[in-house]
Design a protein around this motif. Structure first.
Motif, PDB file in Angstrom:
ATOM      1  N   VAL A 156       0.842  -1.198   0.000  1.00  0.00           N
ATOM      2  CA  VAL A 156       0.000   0.000   0.000  1.00  0.00           C
ATOM      3  C   VAL A 156       0.878   1.249   0.000  1.00  0.00           C
ATOM      4  CG1 VAL A 156      -1.814   1.281   1.203  1.00  0.00           C
ATOM      5  CG2 VAL A 156      -1.835  -1.220   1.208  1.00  0.00           C
ATOM      6  N   PHE A 157       0.614   2.144  -0.955  1.00  0.00           N
ATOM      7  CA  PHE A 157       1.353   3.403  -1.056  1.00  0.00           C
ATOM      8  C   PHE A 157       0.623   4.558  -0.386  1.00  0.00           C
ATOM      9  CE2 PHE A 157       2.307   0.963  -4.967  1.00  0.00           C
ATOM     10  CZ  PHE A 157       3.633   0.682  -4.694  1.00  0.00           C
ATOM     11  N   GLU A 158      -0.694   4.541  -0.484  1.00  0.00           N
ATOM     12  CA  GLU A 158      -1.488   5.652   0.074  1.00  0.00           C
ATOM     13  C   GLU A 158      -2.870   5.137   0.423  1.00  0.00           C
ATOM     14  OE1 GLU A 158      -1.142   9.916  -1.405  1.00  0.00           O
ATOM     15  OE2 GLU A 158      -3.049   9.310  -2.290  1.00  0.00           O
ATOM     16  N   GLY A 159      -3.429   5.648   1.526  1.00  0.00           N
ATOM     17  CA  GLY A 159      -4.748   5.203   1.946  1.00  0.00           C
ATOM     18  C   GLY A 159      -4.671   3.890   2.714  1.00  0.00           C
ATOM     19  N   ALA A 160      -5.796   3.213   2.813  1.00  0.00           N
ATOM     20  CA  ALA A 160      -5.861   1.966   3.571  1.00  0.00           C
ATOM     21  C   ALA A 160      -7.088   1.169   3.129  1.00  0.00           C
ATOM     22  CB  ALA A 160      -5.947   2.253   5.068  1.00  0.00           C
ATOM     23  N   PHE A 161      -7.024  -0.153   3.336  1.00  0.00           N
ATOM     24  CA  PHE A 161      -8.190  -0.996   3.069  1.00  0.00           C
ATOM     25  C   PHE A 161      -8.356  -1.989   4.217  1.00  0.00           C
ATOM     26  CE2 PHE A 161      -4.690  -3.302   0.959  1.00  0.00           C
ATOM     27  CZ  PHE A 161      -4.832  -4.571   1.498  1.00  0.00           C
ATOM     28  N   ALA A 162      -9.589  -2.480   4.361  1.00  0.00           N
ATOM     29  CA  ALA A 162      -9.896  -3.478   5.379  1.00  0.00           C
ATOM     30  C   ALA A 162     -10.045  -4.837   4.726  1.00  0.00           C
ATOM     31  CB  ALA A 162     -11.176  -3.107   6.117  1.00  0.00           C
ATOM     32  N   VAL A 163      -9.603  -5.875   5.429  1.00  0.00           N
ATOM     33  CA  VAL A 163      -9.793  -7.261   5.005  1.00  0.00           C
ATOM     34  C   VAL A 163     -10.985  -7.803   5.790  1.00  0.00           C
ATOM     35  CG1 VAL A 163      -8.629  -9.478   4.658  1.00  0.00           C
ATOM     36  CG2 VAL A 163      -7.295  -7.371   4.722  1.00  0.00           C
ATOM     37  N   ASP A 164     -11.663  -8.812   5.240  1.00  0.00           N
ATOM     38  CA  ASP A 164     -12.882  -9.283   5.899  1.00  0.00           C
ATOM     39  C   ASP A 164     -12.626 -10.020   7.205  1.00  0.00           C
ATOM     40  OD1 ASP A 164     -11.758 -11.492   4.729  1.00  0.00           O
ATOM     41  OD2 ASP A 164     -13.558 -12.142   3.661  1.00  0.00           O
ATOM     42  N   ASP A 165     -11.358 -10.253   7.560  1.00  0.00           N
ATOM     43  CA  ASP A 165     -11.073 -10.853   8.869  1.00  0.00           C
ATOM     44  C   ASP A 165     -10.789  -9.788   9.927  1.00  0.00           C
ATOM     45  OD1 ASP A 165      -8.558  -9.891   8.224  1.00  0.00           O
ATOM     46  OD2 ASP A 165      -7.614 -11.870   8.066  1.00  0.00           O
ATOM     47  N   GLY A 166     -10.979  -8.502   9.570  1.00  0.00           N
ATOM     48  CA  GLY A 166     -10.814  -7.418  10.532  1.00  0.00           C
ATOM     49  C   GLY A 166      -9.502  -6.669  10.415  1.00  0.00           C
ATOM     50  N   ARG A 167      -8.545  -7.181   9.678  1.00  0.00           N
ATOM     51  CA  ARG A 167      -7.269  -6.477   9.529  1.00  0.00           C
ATOM     52  C   ARG A 167      -7.442  -5.223   8.687  1.00  0.00           C
ATOM     53  NH1 ARG A 167      -3.556 -10.929   6.920  1.00  0.00           N
ATOM     54  NH2 ARG A 167      -5.609 -11.527   6.089  1.00  0.00           N
ATOM     55  N   VAL A 168      -6.661  -4.185   9.024  1.00  0.00           N
ATOM     56  CA  VAL A 168      -6.604  -2.961   8.226  1.00  0.00           C
ATOM     57  C   VAL A 168      -5.161  -2.792   7.758  1.00  0.00           C
ATOM     58  CG1 VAL A 168      -6.849  -0.451   8.225  1.00  0.00           C
ATOM     59  CG2 VAL A 168      -8.529  -1.873   9.433  1.00  0.00           C
ATOM     60  N   VAL A 169      -4.984  -2.632   6.465  1.00  0.00           N
ATOM     61  CA  VAL A 169      -3.648  -2.501   5.882  1.00  0.00           C
ATOM     62  C   VAL A 169      -3.498  -1.065   5.408  1.00  0.00           C
ATOM     63  CG1 VAL A 169      -2.008  -3.441   4.216  1.00  0.00           C
ATOM     64  CG2 VAL A 169      -3.831  -4.900   5.135  1.00  0.00           C
ATOM     65  N   ARG A 170      -2.484  -0.374   5.954  1.00  0.00           N
ATOM     66  CA  ARG A 170      -2.322   1.060   5.718  1.00  0.00           C
ATOM     67  C   ARG A 170      -1.083   1.353   4.879  1.00  0.00           C
ATOM     68  NH1 ARG A 170      -5.984   3.228   9.216  1.00  0.00           N
ATOM     69  NH2 ARG A 170      -6.577   1.925  11.011  1.00  0.00           N
ATOM     70  N   ALA A 171      -0.925   2.637   4.516  1.00  0.00           N
ATOM     71  CA  ALA A 171       0.204   3.066   3.699  1.00  0.00           C
ATOM     72  C   ALA A 171       1.523   2.621   4.333  1.00  0.00           C
ATOM     73  CB  ALA A 171       0.190   4.584   3.542  1.00  0.00           C
ATOM     74  N   GLY A 172       2.388   2.019   3.522  1.00  0.00           N
ATOM     75  CA  GLY A 172       3.667   1.527   3.994  1.00  0.00           C
ATOM     76  C   GLY A 172       3.632   0.085   4.466  1.00  0.00           C
ATOM     77  N   GLU A 173       2.427  -0.501   4.515  1.00  0.00           N
ATOM     78  CA  GLU A 173       2.295  -1.882   4.985  1.00  0.00           C
ATOM     79  C   GLU A 173       2.016  -2.825   3.820  1.00  0.00           C
ATOM     80  OE1 GLU A 173       0.474  -0.713   9.390  1.00  0.00           O
ATOM     81  OE2 GLU A 173      -0.826  -1.648   7.888  1.00  0.00           O
ATOM     82  N   GLU A 174       2.214  -4.120   4.066  1.00  0.00           N
ATOM     83  CA  GLU A 174       1.948  -5.152   3.067  1.00  0.00           C
ATOM     84  C   GLU A 174       0.948  -6.160   3.614  1.00  0.00           C
ATOM     85  OE1 GLU A 174       5.255  -7.224   1.364  1.00  0.00           O
ATOM     86  OE2 GLU A 174       6.495  -5.421   1.241  1.00  0.00           O
TER      87      GLU A 174
END
Length: 208
Positions: A156-174
């Motif tokens: 992720v370069f910008e922003g964030a998304f949620a996975v259906d198991d509750g995890r949130v992946v944000r900018a700078g994360e994989e």
């Protein structure tokens, strides 16, 4: 038709033409055949260049300077993450940096699902069987539940998304999804698009 004698006023015209105005074909033909006029033109070009270098620099007008730097900032804002994308796709860091410029205009990417735009990425020889894309996921967009047929990573370069198991992946994360894993990305977090790269082996299949 070749000009007779040597160039006088046309020499000045040729100098201006080579600085950006339309060239005169007859004058250029004469310069190609007359070494004396070609030398005089070269001397004049050198003198103009010397004068330009001797003049004090003129600061760019405020708005122009701001626009220039804003344009550079928009293109290069993801440059610090280019080495990570390069490692995932097996390309040179500078090639990854240039590829990331596409994220400055996500609206130009290809729409594949409602709220989702993508652009293919090149991969290197060690990732010959890898699929790689840049992705813009708009607020309200989603990726249906699917099964991974091979290993996949979302950077992720910008922003964030949620996975259906509750995890949130944000900018700078994989998000790492090993082969056989199943999940959906039901929502983008916040009001801004999520810009990311998806790099994976084997593809996916829809999972109910």
């Amino acid at each position: 038709m070749m000009l007779a004698g040597h160039l006088d006023d046309p020499l000045e015209d040729a100098l201006l033409a080579r600085a950006g105005r339309a060239r005169d074909a007859e004058v250029e033909a004469h310069l190609g055949a007359c070494s004396d006029c070609a030398r005089r033109l070269a001397d004049a070009e050198a003198a103009v260049a010397a004068v330009a270098l001797a003049l004090p620099p003129v600061p760019a007008e405020g708005r122009l300077r701001a626009r220039l730097f804003a344009s550079v900032d928009r293109l290069e804002r993801f440059t610090p993450m280019a080495p990570r994308l390069a490692a995932l796709t097996d390309v040179a860091p500078d090639d990854a940096r240039r590829a990331l410029h596409a994220l400055s205009e996500p609206e130009a990417m290809n729409a594949v699902l409602p709220g989702m735009r993508v652009l293919p990425l090149a991969t290197g020889p060690r990732r010959a069987t890898t699929s790689a894309i840049l992705v813009c996921l708009e607020p309200g967009g989603s990726i249906p539940r699917h099964r991974h047929l091979g290993d996949e990573r979302i950077l992720v370069f910008e922003g964030a998304f949620a996975v259906d198991d509750g995890r949130v992946v944000r900018a700078g994360e994989e998000l790492h999804s090993p082969a056989g894993s199943i999940h959906a990305i039901p929502t983008v977090v916040g009001d801004a698009p999520c810009l990311c790269a998806i790099v994976g082996e084997g593809g996916i299949e829809v999972a109910l």
